[in-house]
Design an enzyme around this catalytic site. Structure first.
Site: not given
Ligand SMILES: NC(=O)c1ccc[n+]([C@@H]2O[C@H](COP(=O)([O-])OP(=O)(O)OC[C@H]3O[C@@H](n4cnc5c(N)ncnc54)[C@H](OP(=O)(O)O)[C@@H]3O)[C@@H](O)[C@H]2O)c1
Length: 277
Positions: A194, A245, A235, A53, A233
């Site tokens: 999400l 959250n 973000k 990252y 988890i």
């Molecule tokens: N192992 C892997 O291959 C892999 C792949 C993808 C992700 N991950 C991990 O999983 C974590 C989470 O997944 P992700 O970042 O892909 O997506 P996510 O958590 O599903 O979504 C993040 C998005 O949702 C928004 N959000 C968060 N809380 C919200 C709420 N209460 N209301 C409205 N919008 C909200 C955030 O906005 P804001 O940031 O503006 O608040 C951001 O744009 C990653 O950050 C990473 O650590 C791992």
């Protein structure tokens, strides 16, 4: 915070903080660190990051956010498969520890299956564990077949977690991967719970949120957290999102709510390829 059991009886928090996209050019600085600190203050005491990252920038940012409170955090990082040779894994871990400003990780994951021998990665994980540099190790984006290959290796059964995509719109793991992991008492870390925000505009999620007087994100998160053996988890860089959250942990979906969501997002009826983003 609620906890899930790890295979050896240790504990992992059910709700943590993702960091993908943090620390890159569009998302860095004090505000992002504050968002992570706020999450920790609210009890979301697990941070998920990765060497990949922001090219190490996310780990550096996490290091600043947890400075002075390392012992309060269950810290997770991941190494890319191209670094996952025996020597490469040991070196990658040292670099991550340095960027994070700590002497140990709570959980170290192989980010996705690669072409280097998995047995070497596992052997290196065991060396790191023996040296106290990591408490647990695990994998990410491993499907059912990948898991079988891993479990067949010496010490392969020491795998403590599998981090995979899981949310209302991506339920494929319920067919075979999730039941198998439950049987082995290996927690699933649900990433993109999400769907990176895309789920929140879905009609069924929005309607139920309105009915329950909560936000769509809280419905989506509460649904993931309702699944046995699964932690999430999300973000969030926006402090309002972080608070929302955290509150999702207290939201209990009723059988009628769950049935409504099943209608809109049916569970899998056959084996599906594991998604990855
Ligand atoms: N192992 C892997 O291959 C892999 C792949 C993808 C992700 N991950 C991990 O999983 C974590 C989470 O997944 P992700 O970042 O892909 O997506 P996510 O958590 O599903 O979504 C993040 C998005 O949702 C928004 N959000 C968060 N809380 C919200 C709420 N209460 N209301 C409205 N919008 C909200 C955030 O906005 P804001 O940031 O503006 O608040 C951001 O744009 C990653 O950050 C990473 O650590 C791992």
């Amino acid at each position: 915070m609620r906890y899930l059991d790890l295979p050896d009886g240790g504990k992992i928090p059910v709700l943590g903080l993702g960091t993908w996209m943090m620390g890159d050019r569009s998302s860095r600085g004090q505000d992002i660190e504050d968002a992570l600190r706020l999450g920790l203050d609210l009890g979301m005491n697990l941070i998920d990051t990765a060497e990949m990252y922001a090219d190490g920038g996310a780990e550096e940012l996490v290091g600043r956010a947890i400075a002075g409170r390392r012992d309060d955090v269950f810290l997770v990082s991941k190494l890319v498969p191209s670094n996952a040779s025996r020597r490469g894994t040991l070196a990658a871990c040292e670099r991550s520890l340095k960027r994070l400003g700590t002497d140990r990780l709570d959980l170290y994951l192989l980010h996705w299956p690669g072409s280097l021998p998995l047995a070497e990665t596992v052997a290196a994980f065991e060396v790191l564990r023996g040296a106290g540099k990591i408490r647990y190790w695990g994998v990410s984006n491993f499907d059912r077949a990948g898991l079988d290959r891993l479990w067949a290796l010496p010490h392969g059964r020491n795998c403590a977690a599998n981090q995979v995509i899981y949310n209302l719109g991506r339920r494929g793991i319920e067919f075979d991967l999730l039941p198998e992991l439950r049987k082995a008492k290996v927690p699933v870390m649900a990433y993109s719970p999400l769907e990176q925000g895309r789920l929140l505009g879905h009609r069924a999620v929005a309607d139920l949120a309105k009915k329950r007087g909560v936000s769509p994100a809280q419905i989506a998160l509460a649904w993931v957290l309702n699944q046995e053996g699964v932690m999430a988890i999300p973000k969030a860089a926006n402090p309002r999102h972080v608070r929302e959250n955290r509150a999702a942990l207290e939201l209990k979906l009723s059988p009628a709510d769950l049935a409504e969501l099943d209608q809109a997002f049916p569970p899998p009826t056959r084996k599906e390829q594991l998604d990855m983003i």
